[in-house]
Design an enzyme around this catalytic site. Structure first.
Site, PDB file in Angstrom:
ATOM      1  N   GLY A 188       0.840  -1.062  -0.103  1.00  0.00           N
ATOM      2  CA  GLY A 188      -0.020  -0.175   0.010  1.00  0.00           C
ATOM      3  C   GLY A 188       1.019   1.241  -0.045  1.00  0.00           C
ATOM      4  O   GLY A 188       1.985   1.344  -0.502  1.00  0.00           O
ATOM      5  N   ASP A 247       6.113 -13.340   2.777  1.00  0.00           N
ATOM      6  CA  ASP A 247       6.265 -12.334   1.643  1.00  0.00           C
ATOM      7  C   ASP A 247       7.684 -11.851   1.686  1.00  0.00           C
ATOM      8  O   ASP A 247       7.862 -10.754   1.527  1.00  0.00           O
ATOM      9  CB  ASP A 247       5.179 -11.285   1.539  1.00  0.00           C
ATOM     10  CG  ASP A 247       5.558 -10.528   0.114  1.00  0.00           C
ATOM     11  OD1 ASP A 247       5.949 -11.304  -0.711  1.00  0.00           O
ATOM     12  OD2 ASP A 247       4.994  -9.337   0.089  1.00  0.00           O
TER      13      ASP A 247
END
Ligand code: PIT
Length: 352
Positions: free
Chosen positions: A56, A165
């Protein structure tokens, strides 16, 4: 001392520092709970954007009370699921107190947006730092970075949290001179119950483990594979499974076949290759665990070895790798904007 100056500008990372001394956390760990119905602007000034990623948008900001600079991730939510995802991320981050993991400062749920205030990390991405002209890349410097990553992951796994991740963009340097790094982006992180099966379908193909692309059970071992890929890239400037597109990359990952038969690896020690070989193991149960990685000879011998030769070919290849990634990121955001434009155009057409 974390810096040895060689000639005028060259930066040699002093790898003798163990990751736990000289802890640089700008504030004491805080007990963070998401504040509701409080406007974060009352306490913080939000400043220009710091960066954008799979995580984001992150902005620079300031605590109005003490003028401390921080980073804030702001995520707008429309659906309940989006809100729950961000709440999980904040909850996980709030439970992690480790010198190699980004530190949370405050959190708000206000006006259909979640705000996660964190420490400001100013040294930039690890790979951007190591390709700098002034940085002397040695195998020892690589081992120093990998040891810190393993240390953070061992801590997370001991708390039954998996990151899911791990990739170079999510490893930031504390400064442009020192050797300290911090792991960021817990957007995909999960609490892990060994008695429950868990599959996921996200992450970055290049760093994803075979069990992810084959949609099989994932676990702490999934993070260890990603560390193996990061280590391979850092030592050689080459990506072991990358293909022409994500489909090809995923196929390569599913076969788990890779090679050290490249010139970049000529200067790499057998013990470093052994470290990678123990991580890039297709069968997840046979993969080296974080605890054992920290006991591996490559990470243990670090303190007793001289810095060794500079990895000049690796650095040339790493530069190419980083530039290509920058291009891909830029192209992806252009594609995203085009898609958005198309969507809004079709929305206009549909409305007329
Ligand atoms: C910084 C500086 C910067 C990026 C970030 C922080 C990003 C942090 C971040 C941390 C997360 C997450 C998403 C983003 O889920 O350039 O201080 O845990």
């Amino acid at each position: 001392m974390s810096l040895i100056l060689q000639s005028e500008k060259m930066i040699y990372v002093d790898e003798n520092i163990t990751p736990d001394d000289d802890v640089i956390t700008p504030f004491e760990y805080r007990d963070v709970k998401i504040k509701k119905d409080e406007n974060p602007s009352d306490k913080y000034t939000i400043l220009p954007e710091l960066g954008r990623g799979s995580f984001g948008t992150v902005f620079l900001c300031k605590d109005k009370q003490n003028n401390m600079e921080l980073a804030v991730k702001v995520v707008g939510y429309k659906k309940k699921k989006e809100k729950i995802m961000m709440e999980t991320e904040i909850d996980i981050l709030a439970s992690l107190h480790h010198p190699t993991i980004i530190c949370i400062y405050d959190a708000f749920d206000y006006g259909n947006k979640l705000y996660c205030f964190m420490e400001l990390i100013q040294g930039g991405e690890l790979f951007e730092r190591v390709i700098d002209e002034d940085f002397i890349l040695t195998e020892r410097a690589c081992a120093c970075f990998i040891r810190q990553i393993c240390d953070a992951i061992e801590y997370m796994h001991s708390k039954r949290i998996i990151h899911l991740d791990l990739k170079p963009e999510n490893v930031l340097c504390l400064s442009k001179q020192g050797n300290r790094i911090k792991i960021i982006d817990f957007g995909f992180a999960r609490r892990y119950d060994p008695n429950k099966n868990l599959q996921v379908m996200f992450g970055t193909a290049e760093f994803s483990a075979p069990e992810v692309v084959l949609f099989e059970d994932i676990g702490p071992f999934t993070d260890m594979w990603s560390i193996g890929v990061i280590c391979y890239v850092l030592l050689s400037g080459l990506s072991p499974f990358v293909g022409a597109d994500d489909y090809e990359t995923m196929t390569n990952v599913s076969f788990a076949k890779y090679s050290f038969e490249y010139a970049s690896f000529d200067q790499i020690s057998p013990v470093a290759k052994d470290f990678i070989e123990k991580l890039l193991v297709k069968e997840s149960s046979k993969r080296m665990k974080a605890k054992n990685a920290l006991k591996h000879e490559w990470l243990i011998q670090l303190d007793s070895l001289p810095p060794g030769v500079t990895l000049s070919l690796t650095k040339t290849k790493l530069k190419r790798y980083v530039i290509l990634r920058r291009w891909r990121k830029a192209a992806l955001s252009v594609m995203f904007i085009n898609k958005l434009n198309k969507l809004s155009n079709s929305h206009l057409i549909n409305n007329y």
